[in-house]
Design a protein around this motif. Structure first.
Motif, PDB file in Angstrom:
ATOM      1  N   LEU A   1      33.616  15.606  48.895  1.00 54.47           N
ATOM      2  CA  LEU A   1      33.745  15.892  47.488  1.00 54.47           C
ATOM      3  C   LEU A   1      35.109  16.654  47.351  1.00 54.47           C
ATOM      4  O   LEU A   1      36.036  16.301  46.700  1.00 54.47           O
ATOM      5  CB  LEU A   1      32.575  16.798  46.818  1.00 54.47           C
ATOM      6  CG  LEU A   1      32.931  17.143  45.523  1.00 54.47           C
ATOM      7  CD1 LEU A   1      32.834  16.038  44.527  1.00 54.47           C
ATOM      8  CD2 LEU A   1      31.834  18.229  45.111  1.00 54.47           C
TER       9      LEU A   1
ATOM     10  N   LYS B   1      32.751  22.603  43.533  1.00 54.65           N
ATOM     11  CA  LYS B   1      31.573  22.839  44.000  1.00 54.65           C
ATOM     12  C   LYS B   1      30.931  23.831  43.024  1.00 54.65           C
ATOM     13  O   LYS B   1      29.575  23.727  43.027  1.00 54.65           O
ATOM     14  CB  LYS B   1      32.035  23.891  45.347  1.00 54.65           C
ATOM     15  CG  LYS B   1      30.791  24.200  46.004  1.00 54.65           C
ATOM     16  CD  LYS B   1      29.998  23.281  46.633  1.00 54.65           C
ATOM     17  CE  LYS B   1      28.694  23.908  47.590  1.00 54.65           C
ATOM     18  NZ  LYS B   1      28.021  22.853  48.043  1.00 54.65           N
TER      19      LYS B   1
ATOM     20  N   GLN C   1      30.931  23.129  39.787  1.00 49.24           N
ATOM     21  CA  GLN C   1      30.249  22.234  39.207  1.00 49.24           C
ATOM     22  C   GLN C   1      28.826  21.555  39.852  1.00 49.24           C
ATOM     23  O   GLN C   1      27.923  21.199  39.030  1.00 49.24           O
ATOM     24  CB  GLN C   1      31.268  21.143  38.518  1.00 49.24           C
ATOM     25  CG  GLN C   1      32.444  21.760  37.548  1.00 49.24           C
ATOM     26  CD  GLN C   1      31.610  22.209  36.259  1.00 49.24           C
ATOM     27  OE1 GLN C   1      30.387  21.844  35.766  1.00 49.24           O
ATOM     28  NE2 GLN C   1      32.082  23.272  36.016  1.00 49.24           N
ATOM     29  N   TRP C   2      29.282  21.208  40.982  1.00 51.77           N
ATOM     30  CA  TRP C   2      28.240  20.637  41.832  1.00 51.77           C
ATOM     31  C   TRP C   2      26.685  21.471  41.786  1.00 51.77           C
ATOM     32  O   TRP C   2      25.703  21.023  41.418  1.00 51.77           O
ATOM     33  CB  TRP C   2      28.576  20.291  43.079  1.00 51.77           C
ATOM     34  CG  TRP C   2      27.518  19.805  44.137  1.00 51.77           C
ATOM     35  CD1 TRP C   2      26.706  20.732  44.746  1.00 51.77           C
ATOM     36  CD2 TRP C   2      26.515  18.572  43.702  1.00 51.77           C
ATOM     37  NE1 TRP C   2      25.694  19.763  45.581  1.00 51.77           N
ATOM     38  CE2 TRP C   2      25.822  18.498  44.934  1.00 51.77           C
ATOM     39  CE3 TRP C   2      26.966  17.386  43.191  1.00 51.77           C
ATOM     40  CZ2 TRP C   2      24.861  17.552  44.908  1.00 51.77           C
ATOM     41  CZ3 TRP C   2      26.282  16.319  43.315  1.00 51.77           C
ATOM     42  CH2 TRP C   2      25.149  16.274  44.043  1.00 51.77           C
ATOM     43  N   ASN C   3      27.061  22.815  41.766  1.00 48.41           N
ATOM     44  CA  ASN C   3      25.886  23.752  41.907  1.00 48.41           C
ATOM     45  C   ASN C   3      25.191  23.696  40.258  1.00 48.41           C
ATOM     46  O   ASN C   3      23.949  23.775  40.525  1.00 48.41           O
ATOM     47  CB  ASN C   3      26.491  25.111  42.426  1.00 48.41           C
ATOM     48  CG  ASN C   3      26.771  25.278  43.616  1.00 48.41           C
ATOM     49  OD1 ASN C   3      26.409  24.456  44.533  1.00 48.41           O
ATOM     50  ND2 ASN C   3      27.677  26.145  44.014  1.00 48.41           N
TER      51      ASN C   3
ATOM     52  N   ARG D   1      23.568  20.446  40.294  1.00 53.21           N
ATOM     53  CA  ARG D   1      22.092  20.259  41.245  1.00 53.21           C
ATOM     54  C   ARG D   1      21.042  21.022  40.774  1.00 53.21           C
ATOM     55  O   ARG D   1      20.001  20.528  41.140  1.00 53.21           O
ATOM     56  CB  ARG D   1      22.814  21.004  42.738  1.00 53.21           C
ATOM     57  CG  ARG D   1      21.749  20.868  43.712  1.00 53.21           C
ATOM     58  CD  ARG D   1      21.977  21.842  44.793  1.00 53.21           C
ATOM     59  NE  ARG D   1      21.943  23.235  44.335  1.00 53.21           N
ATOM     60  CZ  ARG D   1      22.748  24.276  44.757  1.00 53.21           C
ATOM     61  NH1 ARG D   1      23.633  23.990  45.741  1.00 53.21           N
ATOM     62  NH2 ARG D   1      22.733  25.262  44.287  1.00 53.21           N
TER      63      ARG D   1
ATOM     64  N   LYS E   1      25.314  12.087  36.018  1.00 53.98           N
ATOM     65  CA  LYS E   1      26.391  12.154  36.700  1.00 53.98           C
ATOM     66  C   LYS E   1      27.786  12.255  35.794  1.00 53.98           C
ATOM     67  O   LYS E   1      28.885  12.718  36.316  1.00 53.98           O
ATOM     68  CB  LYS E   1      26.590  10.819  37.521  1.00 53.98           C
ATOM     69  CG  LYS E   1      27.618  10.535  38.612  1.00 53.98           C
ATOM     70  CD  LYS E   1      27.684   9.106  39.032  1.00 53.98           C
ATOM     71  CE  LYS E   1      26.298   8.749  39.737  1.00 53.98           C
ATOM     72  NZ  LYS E   1      26.770   7.476  40.485  1.00 53.98           N
TER      73      LYS E   1
ATOM     74  N   PHE F   1      28.700  15.535  34.982  1.00 54.53           N
ATOM     75  CA  PHE F   1      29.229  16.314  36.228  1.00 54.53           C
ATOM     76  C   PHE F   1      30.771  15.971  36.273  1.00 54.53           C
ATOM     77  O   PHE F   1      31.655  16.796  36.351  1.00 54.53           O
ATOM     78  CB  PHE F   1      28.741  16.129  37.476  1.00 54.53           C
ATOM     79  CG  PHE F   1      29.149  16.229  38.546  1.00 54.53           C
ATOM     80  CD1 PHE F   1      29.186  17.455  39.050  1.00 54.53           C
ATOM     81  CD2 PHE F   1      29.974  15.112  39.514  1.00 54.53           C
ATOM     82  CE1 PHE F   1      29.932  17.969  40.351  1.00 54.53           C
ATOM     83  CE2 PHE F   1      30.620  15.487  40.688  1.00 54.53           C
ATOM     84  CZ  PHE F   1      30.609  16.901  41.059  1.00 54.53           C
TER      85      PHE F   1
ATOM     86  N   ASP G   1      33.992   8.890  42.079  1.00 47.91           N
ATOM     87  CA  ASP G   1      32.484   8.732  42.323  1.00 47.91           C
ATOM     88  C   ASP G   1      32.216   7.453  43.305  1.00 47.91           C
ATOM     89  O   ASP G   1      31.504   7.913  44.262  1.00 47.91           O
ATOM     90  CB  ASP G   1      32.032   8.438  40.948  1.00 47.91           C
ATOM     91  CG  ASP G   1      30.344   8.382  41.353  1.00 47.91           C
ATOM     92  OD1 ASP G   1      29.782   9.350  41.645  1.00 47.91           O
ATOM     93  OD2 ASP G   1      29.513   7.144  40.951  1.00 47.91           O
TER      94      ASP G   1
END
Length: 123
Positions: free
Chosen positions: A43, A64, A66-68, A71, A78, A81, A100
């Motif tokens: 990523l 990261k 934003q991923w947290n 998640r 998606k 995100f 993506d």
């Protein structure tokens, strides 16, 4: 081998794949995707390739973070995100589908050794 780095009590996944462990000694097997079942999705690297030089270092942290959020939010999408990543990095949202696609391409493969361990554990 990456399998020897994952421990199951006194055994490693490598031991299980070599026949040392048995199904009866295994109650639960939890495996991580990135670097264990398949290559890491990269990523941070995928995003860093598309941002100006001055943002390359912070790009990973922004993604990261934003991923947290993504998640942990069952209602996240998606699209939301990637929109948040692009806004946080001040880059065009037109890059989202390209990033993506690059990341998703890494998710459809499995290390043969790990797949063998999972098949053995399932048997």
């Amino acid at each position: 081998s990456p399998l020897d780095q994952v421990h199951l009590g006194n055994m490693t996944l490598g031991d299980l794949s070599d026949g040392v462990g048995t199904r009866s000694s295994l109650r639960c097997l939890v495996v991580d995707c990135g670097g264990v079942t398949n290559e890491d999705a990269n990523l941070k690297g995928t995003i860093a390739e598309r941002v100006p030089a001055e943002l390359k270092e912070s790009a990973g942290k922004i993604a990261k973070d934003q991923w947290n959020i993504f998640r942990d939010d069952p209602n996240a999408s998606k699209a939301s995100f990637w929109s948040a990543v692009c806004k946080g990095l001040d880059i065009s949202e037109d890059l989202a589908s390209e990033m993506d696609s690059q990341i998703c391409a890494t998710l459809r493969t499995t290390f043969p050794e790990t797949l063998a361990v999972l098949r053995r554990a399932k048997a």
